[in-house]
Structures are given as C-alpha cells and as structure tokens.
Design an enzyme around this catalytic site. Structure first.
Site, PDB file in Angstrom:
ATOM      1  N   LYS A  51     -12.683   5.900  -3.128  1.00  0.00           N
ATOM      2  CA  LYS A  51     -13.284   5.709  -4.461  1.00  0.00           C
ATOM      3  C   LYS A  51     -14.791   5.444  -4.352  1.00  0.00           C
ATOM      4  CE  LYS A  51      -9.589   6.576  -6.764  1.00  0.00           C
ATOM      5  NZ  LYS A  51      -9.518   7.791  -7.597  1.00  0.00           N
TER       6      LYS A  51
ATOM      7  N   TYR B 218      -8.091   3.671   0.568  1.00  0.00           N
ATOM      8  CA  TYR B 218      -8.149   3.994  -0.870  1.00  0.00           C
ATOM      9  C   TYR B 218      -9.494   3.551  -1.439  1.00  0.00           C
ATOM     10  CZ  TYR B 218      -7.394   3.805  -5.897  1.00  0.00           C
ATOM     11  OH  TYR B 218      -7.544   3.970  -7.261  1.00  0.00           O
TER      12      TYR B 218
END
Ligand code: NAD
Length: 248
Positions: free
Chosen positions: A156, A152
């Site tokens: 980003k 994750y």
C-alpha cells in the site's frame, strides 16, 4: 448526478469498498463496468445497478485479462473516463519472515502489478483525449502500519508512491490520479486483517480510530465520487485518508 455521462471501470467491484464505489457512481449517473475475479458477484452487482452497467470476470494481475478488460470497456463505452484500481488482497497477520514467497508474490501481483497493467492499457487513451481520472485504493496501512501485516503495508506504500508518480507524469495530459487511504472497514476483508473476528480484536482496532467506528463502503463511495468528479478538477496526487482520524 455528479458523474453524469461518465464511464467507469471499478476493479473488485463485486464486494466491499468496490461495491460501495460502484453503487455511488451509478447513483450519480456514471455507467459502470464491474471487474472481478468473482464472475457471479460481478454479474449480480451489474444486475443490481441496472441498465447501462455490466459485469466482467477478470484477474487484474494477468496482463492478457487486463488488456481484454480495457478493450471490452472501450468497445461498450466508447471511452473510459474513470478507472478505480480497488481490487486488493492481504496475507494473514503473521511475522514478516513467515509469509511465504507465493503469498508475497500474490499480494504484490494483485495490489501493485495490476495498477501498472491497467496504466499500460488505458493511460495512452487518456493521454490522447487529455482527460481521465484514476483512483487507487491504498490504505492507512501505508501511512501508519500495524505489525504482522508488513508486506501488505508495503504494497500500500507502493500504491501511494505510484499514485503521486502517475499524477505528476499524467498532469500535462489533463489526467488526474488520486488515492484513498481507508481505515479498517466493514467488508469481507476485515476478518483477514484481524486474523480472527472476535469482539476483543474488534475493540482493539476500534480503539485506534478517533471517530470510533470502522469505515464503510458508503464512506469510500462518497470520497471516490468527489475525487473522480469534475468537482475535483484541481486535485491530483492526493492520498486522502478516510479513516476517522486514525492517522492524526
Ligand atoms: P473485499 O475482499 O471485500 O473485496 C475485494 C474484491 O476484489 C472481491 O470482490 C474480490 O473477488 C476482488 N478481487 C480479489 N483479487 C482479485 C483479482 N486478482 N482480480 C480481480 N478481482 C479481485 O475487500 P475490500 O475490503 O472491499 O478491499 C478493497 C480495497 O480496499 C483493497 O485494495 C484493500 O486492500 C483496500 N482496503 C481495505 C480495508 C478494509 O479494512 N477492508 C482497509 C484499507 C484498505
């Protein structure tokens, strides 16, 4: 009415930060298209915003569905002034080697590939008009990653590099591209980041935020409104922390 006369697509607008951004945009005079996997949620949000706004079910990771979103938006609005790439998901907190391939692919399809798909459909029109603002929802996870959310976090980080790359390429066409880096926020996604929602885990997360609170959908709406309005006409390629000082 800082967005009066503007039209906007907000992905993931049925919940959390996207809903906060959609509400703020509507309050500031924009017409908003709520795009979400959750059909009923998208329709309910559009109803809440009132006349001139509409909901649309789509999976932002699927090229044909993104093409349909952009075609529908152009049909209804004429032109699209603002795109907010907000829809995003995470894998649950776990050791990096325990995230299975399917989960990894899903995170990158929703968090990253969707940005490419929307750029492919919409950037040509923005370039022709020499106008437009794109806002990507990244995260403090890109700048100051927490353990057990590795892929994750990396998705980003991709978002912030994509923001700068898009900004520099689209600047000659008058199109601005910025990102927000929110800290942990009071949205349905928070429980997934924490693994489980207990007072102890909340206290642990809060202890890393100098201003002492989680971010809110209203915080994101306010920051997004500035970056997508003409007040920010000299601002592009910025990945702005909305994080209560977490990344200091
Ligand atoms: P949320 O889960 O409350 O809302 C996300 C929305 O996106 C939901 O309505 C969901 O249905 C929709 N969505 C998910 N997958 C989709 C898909 N494939 N196609 C279309 N819609 C889809 O999440 P949130 O907390 O509001 O997060 C919004 C963004 O902010 C995400 O990109 C997230 O990574 C980022 N972010 C969140 C936090 C946080 O703590 N909440 C912190 C930093 C960054």
């Amino acid at each position: 009415m800082r967005l009066e006369g503007k039209t906007a697509i907000v992905t993931g607008g049925a919940s959390g930060f996207g809903a906060g951004i959609a509400r703020k945009f509507a309050a500031e005079g924009a017409q908003v298209m709520i795009v979400d996997l959750d059909h009923d949620g998208a329709m309910a949000m559009a109803d809440e915003l009132g006349a001139g706004h509409f909901g649309h079910r789509a999976n932002v990771a699927k090229s044909a569905e993104v093409a349909e979103v952009v075609a529908t938006a152009r049909q209804v609005f004429g032109e699209v002034d603002i795109l907010v790439n907000n829809a995003g998901i995470t894998h649950l907190p776990k050791a990096m080697e325990e995230v299975d391939e399917e989960e990894f692919d899903r995170v990158f399809a929703v968090n990253c590939k969707s940005v490419y798909l929307f750029a492919r459909e919409l950037a040509p029109f923005m370039k022709l008009r020499k106008a437009g603002a794109i806002l990507n929802l990244a995260s403090t996870a890109a700048v100051s990653p927490r353990p057990r959310l590795s892929w994750y976090n990396a998705s980003k980080g991709w978002m912030n590099t994509a923001t700068k790359a898009m900004a520099v390429e689209l600047a000659p066409y008058g199109v601005r591209v910025n990102a927000l880096n929110p800290v942990a926020g009071e949205t349905p996604l928070l429980a997934s980041f924490m693994g489980e929602d207990t007072p102890e885990i909340r206290a642990k997360f809060l202890s890393t935020i100098p201003l002492g609170r989680f971010s809110t959908p209203e915080d994101m709406g306010n920051a997004a409104c500035f970056l997508c309005s003409d007040e920010a006409s000299m601002v592009t390629g910025v990945c702005m922390e909305v994080d209560g000082g977490r990344c200091i």
